[in-house]
Design a protein around this motif. Structure first.
Motif, short mmCIF file in Angstrom:
data_model
loop_
_atom_site.label_atom_id
_atom_site.label_comp_id
_atom_site.label_asym_id
_atom_site.label_seq_id
_atom_site.Cartn_x
_atom_site.Cartn_y
_atom_site.Cartn_z
N ASP A 93 3.07 10.10 27.33
CA ASP A 93 4.33 10.76 27.67
C ASP A 93 4.88 10.22 28.99
O ASP A 93 4.13 10.12 29.98
CB ASP A 93 4.13 12.28 27.81
CG ASP A 93 3.82 12.96 26.49
OD1 ASP A 93 4.09 12.34 25.44
OD2 ASP A 93 3.31 14.10 26.52
N ASP A 94 6.15 9.88 29.01
CA ASP A 94 6.83 9.49 30.25
C ASP A 94 7.43 10.76 30.84
O ASP A 94 8.61 11.04 30.68
CB ASP A 94 7.90 8.44 29.95
CG ASP A 94 8.62 7.96 31.20
OD1 ASP A 94 8.30 8.44 32.30
OD2 ASP A 94 9.51 7.10 31.07
N SER A 95 6.58 11.52 31.54
CA SER A 95 7.02 12.84 32.03
C SER A 95 8.11 12.72 33.09
O SER A 95 8.99 13.58 33.17
CB SER A 95 5.84 13.64 32.57
OG SER A 95 5.20 12.96 33.63
N ARG A 151 5.87 21.12 21.46
CA ARG A 151 6.96 21.98 21.93
C ARG A 151 6.44 23.37 22.32
O ARG A 151 7.08 24.07 23.11
CB ARG A 151 8.02 22.15 20.84
CG ARG A 151 8.84 20.90 20.59
CD ARG A 151 10.03 21.20 19.73
NE ARG A 151 11.03 21.96 20.47
CZ ARG A 151 12.00 22.66 19.90
NH1 ARG A 151 12.09 22.74 18.60
NH2 ARG A 151 12.86 23.31 20.65
N ARG A 183 13.95 10.09 23.31
CA ARG A 183 12.63 10.00 23.94
C ARG A 183 11.63 11.01 23.39
O ARG A 183 10.46 11.00 23.78
CB ARG A 183 12.76 10.17 25.46
CG ARG A 183 13.46 8.99 26.10
CD ARG A 183 13.53 9.09 27.60
NE ARG A 183 14.10 7.86 28.13
CZ ARG A 183 13.43 6.75 28.40
NH1 ARG A 183 12.12 6.73 28.21
NH2 ARG A 183 14.03 5.68 28.86
N TRP A 184 12.08 11.89 22.51
CA TRP A 184 11.15 12.87 21.95
C TRP A 184 10.18 12.17 21.00
O TRP A 184 10.57 11.34 20.17
CB TRP A 184 11.91 13.96 21.21
CG TRP A 184 10.99 14.97 20.60
CD1 TRP A 184 10.61 15.07 19.30
CD2 TRP A 184 10.29 16.00 21.29
NE1 TRP A 184 9.72 16.10 19.13
CE2 TRP A 184 9.51 16.69 20.34
CE3 TRP A 184 10.26 16.40 22.63
CZ2 TRP A 184 8.70 17.77 20.68
CZ3 TRP A 184 9.45 17.47 22.97
CH2 TRP A 184 8.69 18.15 22.01
N ARG A 185 8.89 12.49 21.15
CA ARG A 185 7.85 11.92 20.29
C ARG A 185 7.24 13.02 19.44
O ARG A 185 7.01 14.13 19.94
CB ARG A 185 6.75 11.26 21.13
CG ARG A 185 7.24 10.13 22.02
CD ARG A 185 6.09 9.38 22.67
NE ARG A 185 5.14 10.25 23.30
CZ ARG A 185 3.82 10.30 23.01
NH1 ARG A 185 3.35 9.51 22.09
NH2 ARG A 185 3.03 11.13 23.65
N VAL A 228 1.84 17.74 29.33
CA VAL A 228 1.86 16.28 29.26
C VAL A 228 0.64 15.77 28.52
O VAL A 228 -0.48 16.23 28.73
CB VAL A 228 1.89 15.67 30.68
CG1 VAL A 228 1.77 14.16 30.62
CG2 VAL A 228 3.18 16.04 31.39
N ARG A 229 0.87 14.79 27.66
CA ARG A 229 -0.21 14.13 26.94
C ARG A 229 -0.17 12.63 27.22
O ARG A 229 0.86 12.11 27.66
CB ARG A 229 -0.06 14.38 25.43
CG ARG A 229 -0.24 15.84 25.03
CD ARG A 229 -0.19 15.99 23.53
NE ARG A 229 -0.47 17.36 23.11
CZ ARG A 229 -0.59 17.75 21.85
NH1 ARG A 229 -0.43 16.85 20.87
NH2 ARG A 229 -0.85 19.01 21.55
N TRP A 247 11.40 12.11 31.24
CA TRP A 247 11.74 13.32 30.46
C TRP A 247 12.22 14.43 31.38
O TRP A 247 13.25 15.07 31.12
CB TRP A 247 10.54 13.79 29.64
CG TRP A 247 10.83 15.08 28.92
CD1 TRP A 247 10.63 16.36 29.39
CD2 TRP A 247 11.42 15.22 27.63
NE1 TRP A 247 11.05 17.28 28.48
CE2 TRP A 247 11.54 16.62 27.38
CE3 TRP A 247 11.85 14.32 26.66
CZ2 TRP A 247 12.07 17.12 26.19
CZ3 TRP A 247 12.38 14.83 25.47
CH2 TRP A 247 12.49 16.20 25.25
N LEU A 294 8.21 18.89 30.98
CA LEU A 294 6.79 18.68 30.69
C LEU A 294 5.97 19.14 31.89
O LEU A 294 6.33 18.88 33.04
CB LEU A 294 6.51 17.21 30.40
CG LEU A 294 7.01 16.71 29.04
CD1 LEU A 294 6.95 15.18 28.98
CD2 LEU A 294 6.20 17.31 27.90
N MET A 330 4.46 15.14 20.93
CA MET A 330 4.70 16.10 22.01
C MET A 330 4.67 17.52 21.44
O MET A 330 5.20 17.78 20.37
CB MET A 330 6.04 15.80 22.69
CG MET A 330 6.08 14.45 23.38
SD MET A 330 7.72 13.88 23.88
CE MET A 330 8.04 14.92 25.29
#
Length: 470
Positions: A295-297, A286, A279-281, A291-292, A300, A338, A284
């Motif tokens: 993003d499925d916070s 680090r 699920r890491w994009r 959250v952007r 995650w 996130l 994102m």
């Protein structure tokens, strides 16, 4: 005699309800009331008084109620798809719609009649034409054939979705209860003292996060302390260790039991890390973990919670087996959650900065790369990153079990609207429906009532500056 039998039935019923709470999100107050019933006649005066302080806020009686759901979302099964398929294929469906494997097996069986198989389900490439249907003896129009073909594809897809969502919920429960939700009922009721501790402590661990700069309370509060103290040498410490793998509990286990528990935590840690990697994009960040869009916070953060809980349990078991030297060769780091952008802005507006743990996370290889062998991360690497972030690597839980925290004082569970504490559950329900504190525009039809409530002082939690306009 009749009174004793009635009391025993009441205790058994309370224990059964406590066991059911392990897989749900019951308030600690409600669990405390059940504990009073399950341990009726066995508590000292002090123990009863401590539990009563929480139980008086229980929503089980008429004195209090809550606007928040008492369960985590459960995956929706394939009952609707199966019902349609049963009509299309003219026969009862012998299938468990809530079991992915059963759904796949049913789709394969039903597919024999139209030449559909799971590995030949492409709607454009794998359908039979008229000649092929006639050669196979199918008396179906193109439309009826296509309807059946599509439905079997939907059932197969539903099985995959259901499997993923069930796995996500299982990991969510590990993050908030350890392995408590896996404790079988027969074992749970066999030791009422241990059972009551497990139920209450996991309820405390499930408390929702508040929108606050002060961090979370220790889930081990004065009530959990009283209940754990009731567990003597003959208690079911293996069951307790499923939810609280701390040194004082692990010391009660045999080496074989600690080794088994180490294996359980290691398996979950690797599985959760793999899903985090999936699920890491690249978009994102680090360095901030803010959250952007896209993003499925929720997913995650639940996966990160499961990974971190498993990692903490794994470290605790290593320490109990005097095996922390294994970290010299490989020491996967924590996974950061996130953070909402407005909470991050609030931190900055008060002079705060990125959490030191986030700086450590950003400086180390991602844990999924460490665990699958594509990157190296040793204890020395983690210690160096912690020193740069001005963190003690052992006390902060990066290279050893986290330091023991002070026992928390019980406080009633607040009503929360998107993390903001509200004094009254009725107002909480209204503000939630209106969309207050959600970051979205407030619903026009409810805006006047919501603004009236805010001016009336129903919000009791801390609010960042940008949210006061809500």
């Amino acid at each position: 005699m009749k009174h004793r039998k009635g009391s025993e039935r009441s205790r058994r019923k309370a224990l059964a309800e406590l066991h059911g709470s392990l897989d749900r999100r019951c308030r600690p107050e409600d669990v405390a009331e059940l504990v009073l019933q399950a341990l009726a006649g066995r508590l000292t005066g002090r123990e009863r008084n401590v539990l009563a302080r929480a139980a008086r806020h229980s929503s089980r009686g008429a004195a209090w109620f809550t606007s928040m759901p008492d369960d985590y979302a459960r995956p929706v099964g394939g009952a609707r798809q199966v019902a349609v398929a049963a009509r299309l294929f003219d026969g009862p469906a012998e299938v468990d719609p809530d079991d992915p494997e059963s759904l796949r097996a049913y789709a394969s069986r039903a597919g024999h009649s139209i030449g559909w198989t799971p590995d030949r389900s492409d709607f454009l490439a794998d359908r039979l034409n008229r000649e092929a249907r006639e050669a196979a003896g199918m008396d179906l129009s193109k439309r009826q054939y296509n309807r059946r073909f599509r439905m079997l594809r939907r059932i197969a897809a539903k099985a995959g979705t259901l499997e993923t969502e069930r796995d996500k919920r299982r990991l969510l429960m590990v993050g908030v209860t350890g392995f408590g939700a896996r404790v079988p009922l027969h074992r749970f009721v066999k030791d009422p003292d241990a059972a009551c501790f497990v139920a209450y402590y996991t309820a405390r661990r499930k408390l929702r996060r508040e929108f606050s700069l002060s961090g979370r309370d220790n889930p081990f509060d004065e009530i959990a302390d009283v209940l754990l103290a009731r567990c003597g040498d003959d208690a079911d410490w293996w069951m307790i260790a499923q939810v609280r793998p701390t040194p004082d509990v692990l010391d009660r286990l045999t080496d074989e039991e600690r080794g088994r528990l180490l294996g359980q935590w290691s398996a979950v840690m690797r599985h959760a890390a793999r899903l985090l990697g999936d699920r890491w994009r690249p978009a994102m960040d680090r360095a901030t973990m803010v959250v952007r869009p896209g993003d499925d916070s929720s997913t995650w953060n639940s996966l990160a919670g499961a990974y971190n809980a498993a990692r903490a349990g794994w470290l605790a078991c290593l320490a109990s087996l005097n095996a922390l030297e294994l970290l010299d060769a490989s020491c996967p780091g924590k996974a950061m959650r996130l953070m909402a952008a407005d909470l991050a802005a609030w931190h900055r507006s008060t002079g705060g900065d990125v959490d030191p743990g986030t700086r450590v996370w950003a400086a180390l290889p991602p844990p999924w790369e460490v665990l699958d062998g594509t990157a190296s991360c040793t204890r020395a690497d983690v210690e160096a990153a912690c020193r740069t972030a001005e963190l003690d690597p052992e006390r902060s839980g990066w290279t050893a079990p986290a330091a023991k925290r002070r026992v928390a004082v019980f406080r009633p569970t607040p009503e929360l609207v998107h993390g903001v504490a509200v004094a009254d559950p009725v107002w909480a329900a209204l503000l939630r429906r209106a969309g207050v504190f959600s970051g979205r525009p407030v619903r026009p039809d409810l805006a006047p009532d919501a603004l009236h409530g805010l001016r009336a002082g129903v919000v009791t939690g801390d609010l960042p500056g940008p949210r006061e306009s809500d």
